[in-house]
Scaffold this motif. Structure first.
Motif, PDB file in Angstrom:
ATOM      1  N   ALA A 148       0.770   0.708   7.874  1.00  0.00           N
ATOM      2  CA  ALA A 148       0.192   2.021   8.185  1.00  0.00           C
ATOM      3  C   ALA A 148       0.091   2.896   6.942  1.00  0.00           C
ATOM      4  O   ALA A 148      -0.984   3.424   6.614  1.00  0.00           O
ATOM      5  CB  ALA A 148       1.035   2.713   9.254  1.00  0.00           C
ATOM      6  N   ALA A 149       1.193   3.086   6.222  1.00  0.00           N
ATOM      7  CA  ALA A 149       1.173   3.940   5.035  1.00  0.00           C
ATOM      8  C   ALA A 149       0.385   3.295   3.898  1.00  0.00           C
ATOM      9  O   ALA A 149      -0.327   3.976   3.151  1.00  0.00           O
ATOM     10  CB  ALA A 149       2.604   4.237   4.582  1.00  0.00           C
ATOM     11  N   THR A 150       0.497   1.977   3.764  1.00  0.00           N
ATOM     12  CA  THR A 150      -0.256   1.272   2.710  1.00  0.00           C
ATOM     13  C   THR A 150      -1.752   1.425   2.928  1.00  0.00           C
ATOM     14  O   THR A 150      -2.515   1.669   1.985  1.00  0.00           O
ATOM     15  CB  THR A 150       0.126  -0.215   2.703  1.00  0.00           C
ATOM     16  N   SER A 151      -2.191   1.281   4.171  1.00  0.00           N
ATOM     17  CA  SER A 151      -3.618   1.443   4.457  1.00  0.00           C
ATOM     18  C   SER A 151      -4.056   2.888   4.238  1.00  0.00           C
ATOM     19  O   SER A 151      -5.148   3.143   3.711  1.00  0.00           O
ATOM     20  CB  SER A 151      -3.928   0.997   5.893  1.00  0.00           C
ATOM     21  N   LEU A 152      -3.202   3.855   4.608  1.00  0.00           N
ATOM     22  CA  LEU A 152      -3.544   5.262   4.367  1.00  0.00           C
ATOM     23  C   LEU A 152      -3.664   5.538   2.874  1.00  0.00           C
ATOM     24  O   LEU A 152      -4.600   6.226   2.432  1.00  0.00           O
ATOM     25  CB  LEU A 152      -2.471   6.153   4.987  1.00  0.00           C
ATOM     26  N   ALA A 153      -2.736   5.000   2.068  1.00  0.00           N
ATOM     27  CA  ALA A 153      -2.787   5.197   0.619  1.00  0.00           C
ATOM     28  C   ALA A 153      -4.073   4.617   0.038  1.00  0.00           C
ATOM     29  O   ALA A 153      -4.732   5.243  -0.806  1.00  0.00           O
ATOM     30  CB  ALA A 153      -1.571   4.549  -0.038  1.00  0.00           C
ATOM     31  N   SER A 154      -4.442   3.431   0.499  1.00  0.00           N
ATOM     32  CA  SER A 154      -5.653   2.791  -0.016  1.00  0.00           C
ATOM     33  C   SER A 154      -6.895   3.591   0.346  1.00  0.00           C
ATOM     34  O   SER A 154      -7.770   3.825  -0.502  1.00  0.00           O
ATOM     35  CB  SER A 154      -5.763   1.367   0.541  1.00  0.00           C
ATOM     36  N   VAL A 155      -6.973   4.056   1.591  1.00  0.00           N
ATOM     37  CA  VAL A 155      -8.143   4.818   2.023  1.00  0.00           C
ATOM     38  C   VAL A 155      -8.221   6.155   1.287  1.00  0.00           C
ATOM     39  O   VAL A 155      -9.282   6.553   0.793  1.00  0.00           O
ATOM     40  CB  VAL A 155      -8.097   5.043   3.548  1.00  0.00           C
ATOM     41  N   VAL A 156      -7.103   6.865   1.168  1.00  0.00           N
ATOM     42  CA  VAL A 156      -7.105   8.179   0.519  1.00  0.00           C
ATOM     43  C   VAL A 156      -7.471   8.069  -0.953  1.00  0.00           C
ATOM     44  O   VAL A 156      -8.332   8.810  -1.456  1.00  0.00           O
ATOM     45  CB  VAL A 156      -5.728   8.867   0.690  1.00  0.00           C
ATOM     46  N   THR A 157      -6.835   7.138  -1.673  1.00  0.00           N
ATOM     47  CA  THR A 157      -7.124   7.016  -3.104  1.00  0.00           C
ATOM     48  C   THR A 157      -8.556   6.559  -3.347  1.00  0.00           C
ATOM     49  O   THR A 157      -9.213   7.026  -4.279  1.00  0.00           O
ATOM     50  CB  THR A 157      -6.146   6.035  -3.762  1.00  0.00           C
ATOM     51  N   THR A 158      -9.040   5.679  -2.503  1.00  0.00           N
ATOM     52  CA  THR A 158     -10.422   5.217  -2.661  1.00  0.00           C
ATOM     53  C   THR A 158     -11.408   6.336  -2.403  1.00  0.00           C
ATOM     54  O   THR A 158     -12.383   6.518  -3.156  1.00  0.00           O
ATOM     55  CB  THR A 158     -10.697   4.045  -1.695  1.00  0.00           C
ATOM     56  N   ARG A 159     -11.163   7.106  -1.367  1.00  0.00           N
ATOM     57  CA  ARG A 159     -12.067   8.222  -1.070  1.00  0.00           C
ATOM     58  C   ARG A 159     -12.008   9.290  -2.175  1.00  0.00           C
ATOM     59  O   ARG A 159     -13.028   9.911  -2.509  1.00  0.00           O
ATOM     60  CB  ARG A 159     -11.679   8.847   0.272  1.00  0.00           C
TER      61      ARG A 159
END
Length: 610
Positions: A148-159
């Protein structure tokens, strides 16, 4: 209310709430690191552009001249950005893994808190609740909770990288980033539609259908059904039905994918046109000298980086799934009512005998039109031993569950000691049900669960097991009281049905010795023969003398020595008295007793003839 149908805002609110409860300081550090990791790549692009602009001066005037200082500063900024990207990325990755574990634990804690806080069994039998629980279980099996947190980190940093590229391209033409954003937005709509369909399948309607497929699969591969499946030749039927159920579930997913074909084609065309237009404009501007080569380098990198405004593949899917799980947890909390805590007591907790009263009680199971209990009234004085008998389906076990506070009556009321509700008197009630739990835990816990504070009181536990007829059992087990009662664990042991019943009875005795004043036995001795059951009941009434005792049994001869016997029929008490009095009355009890006695007599004659 389904977690898959919550609004996006509601899902985000539920998700961030769970994440915050997993550790607020960690979440704050997570936000700072995600912000730096997402914005530093844009800073690196700008630093690289500044370095490219400064290199000609270094070539012309030499590295030691004052004209080389901009190049040195740009190079230092670029190196700082690269080091920052690496350091922040590593720290963010570590913190994400910590939050992943904390988030998973918080989800399980929330679900356990909601379900254990339910006032009775009714919410656990709600099909919608079962669907929400299954959705969370499926997400755990797919490792969604641990990403959950790993996917959130990836989405936020990519955006953030995409947003930085968008800002850089505004320096070229105002329309260039907007055109690319529109094209990538179209791809996001496509991906979100696919993801939403995946959520509906994995956590919604598809999950409901998959539950049946998974159940049929378990019949084929799990041990509990193995004997009957093989004995009755059900293998082909099970495999066939499993295949049909699985294909029925997948048809939902295929149907949603077919609906997205047109959008997929439009998305590919929009991306191609948008990139071609922006790159062509850059080439013309560079050819005319409007855009220097250093700026062209920056803008081309920004065009490439705008892909971070588009689809994010697995990480976006995992994040959407995590949001769906958070929605299901929120739906569970909204659907399952929390038990109202009992009023604070200033006096010491009462102990000893418990009086029970049922006043005009009516109860109907979910999905049934006919009530199981209808107008039942019963007074049980403190310290009395009462036997409840009746034909199958008369409502005996239902009455027991109401006495334990596991269900609330539709009408009427059940009270202990003149006013307390059964659920407020837990700790004063001990019960052994017909389907009592066989915990795959050590013998000590299986007996001590009757009164948790007594787990370390070996003498109390030994006495309870001895009085229940299982005193020799610990010596026969490989690790004595610490033996796990299941062969699924190393050093564990399996027990016979009779041994398990003695452990269950010892658990009830432990509850009594821990302060319970009402003891209920709902046919826990069904695996014992008539003589053994009768001896055990008589021994049990002797050991629990002074405690209010309720015995439920379909064998009338086993309970004939109870102080009082009531007969349940049609959801009401139809006869009430002692064994002698009821036999003399010649009513339903007398007829059932005579029928059972005749059956046992014929069985004895047949055994003698054999």
């Amino acid at each position: 209310m389904s977690g898959a149908r919550l609004t996006g805002t509601a899902r985000w609110r539920a998700f961030l709430g769970l994440l915050a409860r997993a550790g607020r300081m960690r979440v704050a550090a997570f936000g700072v690191l995600a912000l730096l990791t997402g914005l530093l790549p844009t800073a690196a692009i700008l630093a690289a552009g500044a370095l490219a602009r400064a290199i000609p001066a270094v070539v012309e005037y030499g590295g030691g001249s004052s004209q080389a200082e901009p190049a040195v500063r740009a190079l230092a900024a670029l190196l700082a950005c690269l080091v920052g990207i690496s350091a922040c990325g590593a720290a963010l990755g570590h913190l994400s893994r910590v939050l992943d574990a904390a988030f998973s634990l918080e989800v399980h804690h929330e679900v356990a808190e909601v379900m254990l806080g339910a006032p009775g069994l009714a919410p656990l039998e709600d099909p919608a609740v079962g669907d929400h629980l299954q959705a969370v279980q499926d997400a755990e099996r797919r490792r969604v909770l641990r990403l959950a947190a790993t996917s959130l980190a990836s989405v936020v940093t990519t955006r953030l990288r995409g947003a930085g590229a968008f800002a850089v391209l505004l320096g070229f033409r105002w329309w260039a980033p907007l055109l690319l954003l529109g094209a990538w937005h179209l791809t996001n709509r496509l991906y979100l539609r696919v993801t939403e369909n995946g959520i509906s399948f994995d956590l919604g309607d598809g999950a409901v259908r998959l539950r049946r497929a998974e159940y049929l699969r378990s019949l084929a591969v799990d041990s509990p059904a193995a004997k009957e499946v093989r004995l009755f030749g059900l293998g082909g039927w099970v495999v066939g039905r499993y295949g049909d159920a699985w294909m029925e579930a997948l048809s939902l997913l295929w149907q949603s994918r077919r609906a997205s074909r047109g959008l997929t084609a439009a998305t590919a065309l929009a991306l191609a046109v948008a990139h071609a237009a922006v790159l062509a404009a850059l080439v013309r501007a560079a050819a005319s000298g409007e855009v220097p080569m250093a700026a062209l380098l920056v803008f081309v990198q920004a065009v490439i980086a705008t892909s971070d405004l588009g689809m994010l593949d697995d990480w976006q899917w995992y994040l959407a799934q995590s949001l769906g799980v958070a929605g299901h947890v929120e739906a569970l909390r909204a659907r399952v009512p929390a038990a109202v805590p009992p009023p604070e007591r200033t006096e010491a907790k009462p102990r000893g005998q418990v009086a029970v009263r049922l006043e005009n009680v009516r109860f109907t199971y979910r999905g049934r039109a006919r009530p199981t209990l209808d107008g039942l009234t019963l007074d049980i004085p403190a310290g009395q031993s009462l036997a409840i008998v009746g034909e199958n389906g008369a409502g005996k076990s239902t009455l027991v569950k109401l006495l334990c506070g596991l269900y609330e009556p539709d009408a009427g009321r059940v009270t202990l000691d003149g006013g307390a509700a059964p659920r407020d008197g837990r700790g004063r009630i001990g019960a052994i049900f017909q389907d009592f739990i066989r915990y795959p835990l050590p013998l000590r816990e299986n007996v001590g669960f009757g009164h948790l504070p007594s787990l370390s009181d070996s003498s109390l536990l030994e006495g309870a097991l001895r009085d229940a007829g299982g005193g020799r059992l610990p010596a026969r087990l490989p690790r004595g009281w610490d033996t796990v009662l299941s062969r699924e664990f190393e050093g564990g042991a399996d027990l016979s049905g009779g041994q398990w019943q003695r452990i269950a009875l010892a658990r009830a005795l432990t509850a009594v010795r821990g302060g319970a004043g009402l003891l209920i036995l709902d046919e826990p001795t069904a695996a014992l023969d008539v003589r053994a059951e009768t001896e055990l009941f008589e021994r049990f009434m002797e050991l629990t003398r002074g405690v209010t005792t309720i015995l439920v049994s379909h064998r009338l001869s086993s309970v004939r020595h109870a102080d009082r016997i009531v007969v349940i029929d049609g959801g009401r008490v139809v006869e009430d008295g002692t064994h002698t009095g009821l036999m003399a009355a010649g009513g339903l009890y007398a007829r059932m007793y005579a029928l059972q006695a005749d059956r046992f007599a014929r069985a004895g004659e047949e055994m003698a003839d054999a």
